[in-house]
Motif scaffolding. Sequence first.
Motif, PDB file in Angstrom:
ATOM      1  N   VAL A 193      58.838 -56.313  81.825  1.00  0.00           N
ATOM      2  CA  VAL A 193      57.664 -55.620  82.337  1.00  0.00           C
ATOM      3  C   VAL A 193      56.535 -56.634  82.418  1.00  0.00           C
ATOM      4  N   VAL A 194      55.738 -56.538  83.478  1.00  0.00           N
ATOM      5  CA  VAL A 194      54.574 -57.415  83.650  1.00  0.00           C
ATOM      6  C   VAL A 194      53.334 -56.541  83.714  1.00  0.00           C
ATOM      7  N   THR A 195      52.315 -56.874  82.923  1.00  0.00           N
ATOM      8  CA  THR A 195      51.072 -56.105  82.918  1.00  0.00           C
ATOM      9  C   THR A 195      49.871 -57.037  82.831  1.00  0.00           C
ATOM     10  N   GLY A 196      48.709 -56.458  83.098  1.00  0.00           N
ATOM     11  CA  GLY A 196      47.456 -57.098  82.754  1.00  0.00           C
ATOM     12  C   GLY A 196      47.063 -56.637  81.355  1.00  0.00           C
ATOM     13  N   CYS A 197      45.792 -56.800  80.993  1.00  0.00           N
ATOM     14  CA  CYS A 197      45.319 -56.311  79.695  1.00  0.00           C
ATOM     15  C   CYS A 197      43.871 -55.867  79.833  1.00  0.00           C
ATOM     16  N   ALA A 198      43.352 -55.199  78.807  1.00  0.00           N
ATOM     17  CA  ALA A 198      41.956 -54.775  78.799  1.00  0.00           C
ATOM     18  C   ALA A 198      41.072 -55.848  78.186  1.00  0.00           C
ATOM     19  N   VAL A 199      41.520 -56.411  77.076  1.00  0.00           N
ATOM     20  CA  VAL A 199      40.754 -57.435  76.371  1.00  0.00           C
ATOM     21  C   VAL A 199      41.689 -58.169  75.416  1.00  0.00           C
ATOM     22  N   ALA A 200      41.331 -59.419  75.076  1.00  0.00           N
ATOM     23  CA  ALA A 200      42.089 -60.204  74.111  1.00  0.00           C
ATOM     24  C   ALA A 200      41.131 -60.712  73.038  1.00  0.00           C
ATOM     25  N   ILE A 201      41.543 -60.636  71.767  1.00  0.00           N
ATOM     26  CA  ILE A 201      40.673 -60.964  70.637  1.00  0.00           C
ATOM     27  C   ILE A 201      41.133 -62.273  70.006  1.00  0.00           C
ATOM     28  N   ALA A 202      40.271 -63.279  70.051  1.00  0.00           N
ATOM     29  CA  ALA A 202      40.654 -64.618  69.600  1.00  0.00           C
ATOM     30  C   ALA A 202      40.894 -64.675  68.088  1.00  0.00           C
ATOM     31  N   GLU A 203      40.007 -64.080  67.294  1.00  0.00           N
ATOM     32  CA  GLU A 203      40.094 -64.225  65.843  1.00  0.00           C
ATOM     33  C   GLU A 203      41.332 -63.578  65.259  1.00  0.00           C
ATOM     34  N   THR A 204      41.887 -62.593  65.937  1.00  0.00           N
ATOM     35  CA  THR A 204      43.067 -61.893  65.409  1.00  0.00           C
ATOM     36  C   THR A 204      44.316 -62.118  66.244  1.00  0.00           C
ATOM     37  N   GLY A 205      44.201 -62.817  67.371  1.00  0.00           N
ATOM     38  CA  GLY A 205      45.364 -63.011  68.233  1.00  0.00           C
ATOM     39  C   GLY A 205      45.916 -61.701  68.765  1.00  0.00           C
ATOM     40  N   THR A 206      45.021 -60.799  69.139  1.00  0.00           N
ATOM     41  CA  THR A 206      45.412 -59.446  69.535  1.00  0.00           C
ATOM     42  C   THR A 206      45.146 -59.202  71.017  1.00  0.00           C
ATOM     43  N   ARG A 255      43.067 -62.741  81.794  1.00  0.00           N
ATOM     44  CA  ARG A 255      42.150 -63.543  82.614  1.00  0.00           C
ATOM     45  C   ARG A 255      41.131 -64.243  81.714  1.00  0.00           C
ATOM     46  N   VAL A 256      41.086 -65.569  81.840  1.00  0.00           N
ATOM     47  CA  VAL A 256      40.227 -66.404  81.000  1.00  0.00           C
ATOM     48  C   VAL A 256      39.051 -66.907  81.838  1.00  0.00           C
ATOM     49  N   PRO A 257      37.816 -66.845  81.300  1.00  0.00           N
ATOM     50  CA  PRO A 257      37.462 -66.375  79.956  1.00  0.00           C
ATOM     51  C   PRO A 257      36.992 -64.929  79.901  1.00  0.00           C
ATOM     52  N   GLU A 258      36.931 -64.228  81.047  1.00  0.00           N
ATOM     53  CA  GLU A 258      36.240 -62.941  81.090  1.00  0.00           C
ATOM     54  C   GLU A 258      36.877 -61.855  80.229  1.00  0.00           C
ATOM     55  N   GLN A 259      38.184 -61.951  79.953  1.00  0.00           N
ATOM     56  CA  GLN A 259      38.819 -60.916  79.134  1.00  0.00           C
ATOM     57  C   GLN A 259      38.990 -61.335  77.675  1.00  0.00           C
ATOM     58  N   VAL A 260      38.458 -62.489  77.299  1.00  0.00           N
ATOM     59  CA  VAL A 260      38.620 -62.998  75.936  1.00  0.00           C
ATOM     60  C   VAL A 260      37.305 -62.853  75.170  1.00  0.00           C
ATOM     61  N   VAL A 261      37.377 -62.228  73.991  1.00  0.00           N
ATOM     62  CA  VAL A 261      36.217 -62.119  73.109  1.00  0.00           C
ATOM     63  C   VAL A 261      36.574 -62.712  71.749  1.00  0.00           C
ATOM     64  N   PRO A 262      35.582 -63.166  70.980  1.00  0.00           N
ATOM     65  CA  PRO A 262      35.893 -63.762  69.684  1.00  0.00           C
ATOM     66  C   PRO A 262      36.409 -62.774  68.647  1.00  0.00           C
ATOM     67  N   SER A 263      35.822 -61.549  68.584  1.00  0.00           N
ATOM     68  CA  SER A 263      36.060 -60.702  67.419  1.00  0.00           C
ATOM     69  C   SER A 263      36.363 -59.253  67.782  1.00  0.00           C
ATOM     70  N   VAL A 264      36.836 -58.520  66.782  1.00  0.00           N
ATOM     71  CA  VAL A 264      37.154 -57.096  66.953  1.00  0.00           C
ATOM     72  C   VAL A 264      35.906 -56.276  67.316  1.00  0.00           C
ATOM     73  N   PRO A 265      34.742 -56.444  66.622  1.00  0.00           N
ATOM     74  CA  PRO A 265      33.571 -55.663  67.019  1.00  0.00           C
ATOM     75  C   PRO A 265      33.192 -55.856  68.480  1.00  0.00           C
ATOM     76  N   GLN A 266      33.328 -57.075  68.983  1.00  0.00           N
ATOM     77  CA  GLN A 266      32.991 -57.320  70.380  1.00  0.00           C
ATOM     78  C   GLN A 266      34.011 -56.686  71.320  1.00  0.00           C
ATOM     79  N   ALA A 267      35.258 -56.612  70.885  1.00  0.00           N
ATOM     80  CA  ALA A 267      36.280 -55.945  71.690  1.00  0.00           C
ATOM     81  C   ALA A 267      36.023 -54.444  71.757  1.00  0.00           C
ATOM     82  N   LEU A 268      35.654 -53.855  70.633  1.00  0.00           N
ATOM     83  CA  LEU A 268      35.414 -52.416  70.591  1.00  0.00           C
ATOM     84  C   LEU A 268      34.299 -52.003  71.542  1.00  0.00           C
ATOM     85  N   GLU A 269      33.320 -52.871  71.725  1.00  0.00           N
ATOM     86  CA  GLU A 269      32.226 -52.549  72.633  1.00  0.00           C
ATOM     87  C   GLU A 269      32.698 -52.443  74.074  1.00  0.00           C
ATOM     88  N   ARG A 270      33.814 -53.083  74.392  1.00  0.00           N
ATOM     89  CA  ARG A 270      34.331 -53.058  75.764  1.00  0.00           C
ATOM     90  C   ARG A 270      35.311 -51.913  76.006  1.00  0.00           C
TER      91      ARG A 270
END
Length: 217
Positions: free
Chosen positions: A120-133, A159-174
């Motif tokens: 299966v091939v998909t995109g993603c909503a967001v990727a979290i750098a600090e947790t590798g999620t 998609r880099v860098p627009e879908q990459v955030v450093p932390s979980v709190p920043q991901a939750l905001e998106r």
Amino acid sequence: MSSRDRILGRVRRALADVPSDDVPYEQAVQRDYLREHGERSVEETVDLLAENLADYRAVVHRTTMDELAAVIGRLLSERGSKSVLVPSGLDAEWLGGTDAERVPDRAESTPAELDRLDSVVTGCAVAIAETGTIVLDGSPDQGRRRITLVPDHHICVVRVPEQVVPSVPQALERLDPTRPLTWISGPSATSDIELDRVEGVHGPRTLEVVLVSDRPE
């Protein structure tokens, strides 16, 4: 009395002794924790994501948008995939480098039918750098949650860098909490009491993450 009524009744009884002027939960819980740990450049944040993804045994690839179709085609070919599950909103050009049969994401597909598909091939909503999620939210380029849980091989494009955030709190905001969120840290795995690792129990055995940017690497 319905189950809903019984549950709500228990909630009311549990709250019966709470003063009406009690501090609201939103104010009572402090939320002054760190939003991210350390200062990093965009490049360092993406590098951290790649490092943590690999630490979770995901296979990480880096490419540009111009080369994305060729990379996905190569990964499917190396896997020997003859069929690939495709969400309705996935960019068709991403699969321009493969001859594998494209199977659309259908509501009526049974688990057995999904299990017979190779990839299966998909995109993603967001990727979290600090947790590798990697987080999926059921958007058109990601499809229904089950299509990333049943097939044994998942290629996820970030998609880099627009879908990459450093932390979980920043991901939750998106993210929209009303959507079906799937949080993925590496391929599916579990361990028994003797810590024998078993992969593919409740998701794909192989997770390949393609970090794609518009700039040449």
